[in-house]
Design a protein around this motif. Sequence first.
Motif, PDB file in Angstrom:
ATOM      1  N   ILE A   1       8.136  -9.019  -1.015  1.00 15.15           N
ATOM      2  CA  ILE A   1       8.277  -7.848  -0.158  1.00 15.15           C
ATOM      3  C   ILE A   1       9.717  -7.347  -0.142  1.00 15.15           C
ATOM      4  CG2 ILE A   1       8.143  -7.056   2.241  1.00 15.15           C
ATOM      5  CD1 ILE A   1       5.699  -8.951   2.526  1.00 15.15           C
ATOM      6  N   VAL A   2       9.849  -6.045  -0.381  1.00 14.41           N
ATOM      7  CA  VAL A   2      11.127  -5.343  -0.295  1.00 14.41           C
ATOM      8  C   VAL A   2      10.892  -4.154   0.618  1.00 14.41           C
ATOM      9  CG1 VAL A   2      12.911  -4.080  -1.548  1.00 14.41           C
ATOM     10  CG2 VAL A   2      11.749  -6.005  -2.645  1.00 14.41           C
ATOM     11  N   LEU A   3      11.251  -4.274   1.882  1.00 13.78           N
ATOM     12  CA  LEU A   3      11.013  -3.185   2.826  1.00 13.78           C
ATOM     13  C   LEU A   3      11.729  -1.935   2.358  1.00 13.78           C
ATOM     14  CD1 LEU A   3      11.285  -5.099   6.211  1.00 13.78           C
ATOM     15  CD2 LEU A   3       9.215  -4.453   4.960  1.00 13.78           C
ATOM     16  N   GLY A   4      10.998  -0.829   2.300  1.00 13.02           N
ATOM     17  CA  GLY A   4      11.566   0.424   1.835  1.00 13.02           C
ATOM     18  C   GLY A   4      11.500   0.582   0.327  1.00 13.02           C
ATOM     19  N   GLY A   5      10.844  -0.352  -0.382  1.00 12.58           N
ATOM     20  CA  GLY A   5      10.735  -0.254  -1.833  1.00 12.58           C
ATOM     21  C   GLY A   5       9.521  -0.986  -2.358  1.00 12.58           C
ATOM     22  N   GLU A   6       9.333  -0.919  -3.671  1.00  9.92           N
ATOM     23  CA  GLU A   6       8.214  -1.620  -4.293  1.00  9.92           C
ATOM     24  C   GLU A   6       8.473  -3.123  -4.321  1.00  9.92           C
ATOM     25  OE1 GLU A   6       6.557  -0.166  -7.904  1.00  9.92           O
ATOM     26  OE2 GLU A   6       7.012   1.920  -7.399  1.00  9.92           O
ATOM     27  N   PRO A   7       7.409  -3.909  -4.355  1.00  4.83           N
ATOM     28  CA  PRO A   7       7.583  -5.369  -4.388  1.00  4.83           C
ATOM     29  C   PRO A   7       8.268  -5.832  -5.677  1.00  4.83           C
ATOM     30  CG  PRO A   7       5.243  -4.766  -4.455  1.00  4.83           C
ATOM     31  CD  PRO A   7       6.017  -3.503  -4.374  1.00  4.83           C
ATOM     32  N   THR A   8       8.943  -6.965  -5.570  1.00  2.00           N
ATOM     33  CA  THR A   8       9.594  -7.558  -6.727  1.00  2.00           C
ATOM     34  C   THR A   8       8.607  -8.461  -7.467  1.00  2.00           C
ATOM     35  OG1 THR A   8      10.310  -9.515  -5.503  1.00  2.00           O
ATOM     36  CG2 THR A   8      11.808  -7.623  -5.527  1.00  2.00           C
ATOM     37  N   LYS A   9       9.044  -8.982  -8.573  1.00  2.00           N
ATOM     38  CA  LYS A   9       8.268 -10.009  -9.268  1.00  2.00           C
ATOM     39  C   LYS A   9       8.259 -11.252  -8.395  1.00  2.00           C
ATOM     40  CE  LYS A   9       7.930  -7.873 -13.357  1.00  2.00           C
ATOM     41  NZ  LYS A   9       7.211  -6.660 -13.159  1.00  2.00           N
ATOM     42  N   LYS A  10       7.351 -12.168  -8.662  1.00  2.25           N
ATOM     43  CA  LYS A  10       7.261 -13.386  -7.850  1.00  2.25           C
ATOM     44  C   LYS A  10       8.523 -14.222  -7.983  1.00  2.25           C
ATOM     45  CE  LYS A  10       2.294 -13.756  -7.741  1.00  2.25           C
ATOM     46  NZ  LYS A  10       1.128 -14.589  -7.915  1.00  2.25           N
TER      47      LYS A  10
ATOM     48  N   ARG B   1       0.856  -1.189   0.000  1.00  2.00           N
ATOM     49  CA  ARG B   1       0.000   0.000   0.000  1.00  2.00           C
ATOM     50  C   ARG B   1       0.889   1.235   0.000  1.00  2.00           C
ATOM     51  NH1 ARG B   1      -4.723  -1.156   4.474  1.00  2.00           N
ATOM     52  NH2 ARG B   1      -5.611  -3.015   3.498  1.00  2.00           N
ATOM     53  N   SER B   2       1.277   1.650  -1.186  1.00  2.42           N
ATOM     54  CA  SER B   2       2.152   2.812  -1.318  1.00  2.42           C
ATOM     55  C   SER B   2       1.491   4.037  -0.694  1.00  2.42           C
ATOM     56  CB  SER B   2       2.440   3.079  -2.792  1.00  2.42           C
ATOM     57  OG  SER B   2       3.123   4.306  -2.930  1.00  2.42           O
ATOM     58  N   LYS B   3       2.252   4.759   0.067  1.00  2.57           N
ATOM     59  CA  LYS B   3       1.742   5.979   0.697  1.00  2.57           C
ATOM     60  C   LYS B   3       1.638   7.121  -0.310  1.00  2.57           C
ATOM     61  CE  LYS B   3       2.473   4.446   5.161  1.00  2.57           C
ATOM     62  NZ  LYS B   3       2.191   3.068   4.948  1.00  2.57           N
ATOM     63  N   THR B   4       2.285   6.974  -1.474  1.00  2.00           N
ATOM     64  CA  THR B   4       2.308   8.055  -2.455  1.00  2.00           C
ATOM     65  C   THR B   4       1.463   7.784  -3.693  1.00  2.00           C
ATOM     66  OG1 THR B   4       4.316   7.144  -3.457  1.00  2.00           O
ATOM     67  CG2 THR B   4       4.603   8.812  -1.740  1.00  2.00           C
ATOM     68  N   SER B   5       1.044   6.540  -3.928  1.00  2.12           N
ATOM     69  CA  SER B   5       0.306   6.229  -5.150  1.00  2.12           C
ATOM     70  C   SER B   5      -0.707   5.113  -4.906  1.00  2.12           C
ATOM     71  CB  SER B   5       1.276   5.811  -6.262  1.00  2.12           C
ATOM     72  OG  SER B   5       0.557   5.374  -7.391  1.00  2.12           O
ATOM     73  N   LEU B   6      -1.977   5.485  -4.817  1.00  4.47           N
ATOM     74  CA  LEU B   6      -3.024   4.486  -4.595  1.00  4.47           C
ATOM     75  C   LEU B   6      -3.108   3.490  -5.748  1.00  4.47           C
ATOM     76  CD1 LEU B   6      -5.930   6.682  -3.162  1.00  4.47           C
ATOM     77  CD2 LEU B   6      -4.329   5.242  -1.912  1.00  4.47           C
ATOM     78  N   SER B   7      -2.722   3.897  -6.950  1.00  6.63           N
ATOM     79  CA  SER B   7      -2.841   3.006  -8.110  1.00  6.63           C
ATOM     80  C   SER B   7      -1.869   1.831  -8.048  1.00  6.63           C
ATOM     81  CB  SER B   7      -2.630   3.787  -9.407  1.00  6.63           C
ATOM     82  OG  SER B   7      -1.304   4.279  -9.469  1.00  6.63           O
ATOM     83  N   THR B   8      -0.863   1.891  -7.180  1.00 10.45           N
ATOM     84  CA  THR B   8       0.106   0.789  -7.081  1.00 10.45           C
ATOM     85  C   THR B   8      -0.236  -0.202  -5.983  1.00 10.45           C
ATOM     86  OG1 THR B   8       1.558   2.043  -5.617  1.00 10.45           O
ATOM     87  CG2 THR B   8       1.988   2.212  -7.984  1.00 10.45           C
ATOM     88  N   TRP B   9      -1.307   0.044  -5.213  1.00  9.41           N
ATOM     89  CA  TRP B   9      -1.703  -0.883  -4.150  1.00  9.41           C
ATOM     90  C   TRP B   9      -2.030  -2.240  -4.744  1.00  9.41           C
ATOM     91  CZ3 TRP B   9      -5.197   1.222   0.284  1.00  9.41           C
ATOM     92  CH2 TRP B   9      -4.590   2.331   0.863  1.00  9.41           C
ATOM     93  N   ARG B  10      -1.572  -3.322  -4.113  1.00  7.90           N
ATOM     94  CA  ARG B  10      -1.895  -4.668  -4.587  1.00  7.90           C
ATOM     95  C   ARG B  10      -1.539  -5.719  -3.544  1.00  7.90           C
ATOM     96  NH1 ARG B  10       2.529  -2.858  -7.426  1.00  7.90           N
ATOM     97  NH2 ARG B  10       4.410  -4.083  -7.430  1.00  7.90           N
ATOM     98  N   ASP B  11      -2.147  -6.882  -3.716  1.00 10.00           N
ATOM     99  CA  ASP B  11      -1.779  -8.026  -2.893  1.00 10.00           C
ATOM    100  C   ASP B  11      -0.413  -8.520  -3.330  1.00 10.00           C
ATOM    101  OD1 ASP B  11      -4.200  -7.933  -1.573  1.00 10.00           O
ATOM    102  OD2 ASP B  11      -5.116  -9.519  -2.737  1.00 10.00           O
ATOM    103  N   VAL B  12       0.388  -8.956  -2.377  1.00 10.22           N
ATOM    104  CA  VAL B  12       1.712  -9.505  -2.678  1.00 10.22           C
ATOM    105  C   VAL B  12       1.903 -10.782  -1.885  1.00 10.22           C
ATOM    106  CG1 VAL B  12       2.776  -7.277  -3.228  1.00 10.22           C
ATOM    107  CG2 VAL B  12       2.854  -8.119  -0.880  1.00 10.22           C
ATOM    108  N   GLU B  13       2.916 -11.522  -2.261  1.00 11.56           N
ATOM    109  CA  GLU B  13       3.319 -12.709  -1.513  1.00 11.56           C
ATOM    110  C   GLU B  13       4.586 -12.360  -0.728  1.00 11.56           C
ATOM    111  OE1 GLU B  13       3.544 -16.043  -4.162  1.00 11.56           O
ATOM    112  OE2 GLU B  13       1.539 -15.671  -4.943  1.00 11.56           O
ATOM    113  N   LEU B  14       4.857 -13.120   0.313  1.00  9.90           N
ATOM    114  CA  LEU B  14       5.995 -12.814   1.188  1.00  9.90           C
ATOM    115  C   LEU B  14       7.301 -12.617   0.423  1.00  9.90           C
ATOM    116  CD1 LEU B  14       5.360 -15.221   4.193  1.00  9.90           C
ATOM    117  CD2 LEU B  14       5.231 -12.731   4.203  1.00  9.90           C
ATOM    118  N   GLN B  15       7.556 -13.454  -0.576  1.00  7.81           N
ATOM    119  CA  GLN B  15       8.833 -13.371  -1.285  1.00  7.81           C
ATOM    120  C   GLN B  15       8.957 -12.124  -2.154  1.00  7.81           C
ATOM    121  OE1 GLN B  15       6.511 -15.673  -1.783  1.00  7.81           O
ATOM    122  NE2 GLN B  15       6.257 -16.171  -3.930  1.00  7.81           N
TER     123      GLN B  15
END
Length: 104
Positions: free
Chosen positions: A83-92, A67-81
Amino acid sequence: MDKLKTDGDIMVYLRNMRNALQKISAQTGLNINIRATPDGYAYVEIGDYTAIQYDNDTGFGETYEYRSKTSLSTWRDVELQQIVLGGEPTKKGPAPASNQDQNK
């Protein structure tokens, strides 16, 4: 939790969790917020990520969200792998080692 028989035991346990979370916050440079309710709902937020366990009556289980604090359009479900703390999620990718045996 069986060993937590008194209110004092519970507070010591929560204090220890608080101390551990503060160390993680200092290590990552991110705020951590947690909420838990008696009906089974629990929520933790760190940076732009949330981990939600829905209450027992919903049947939804748990989810991880970006849940990006700066862009609602980037919100999405992710899987644990992802997650990049401090950045956008990676590909699966492969599941984290701590989660490999979860469904066995």
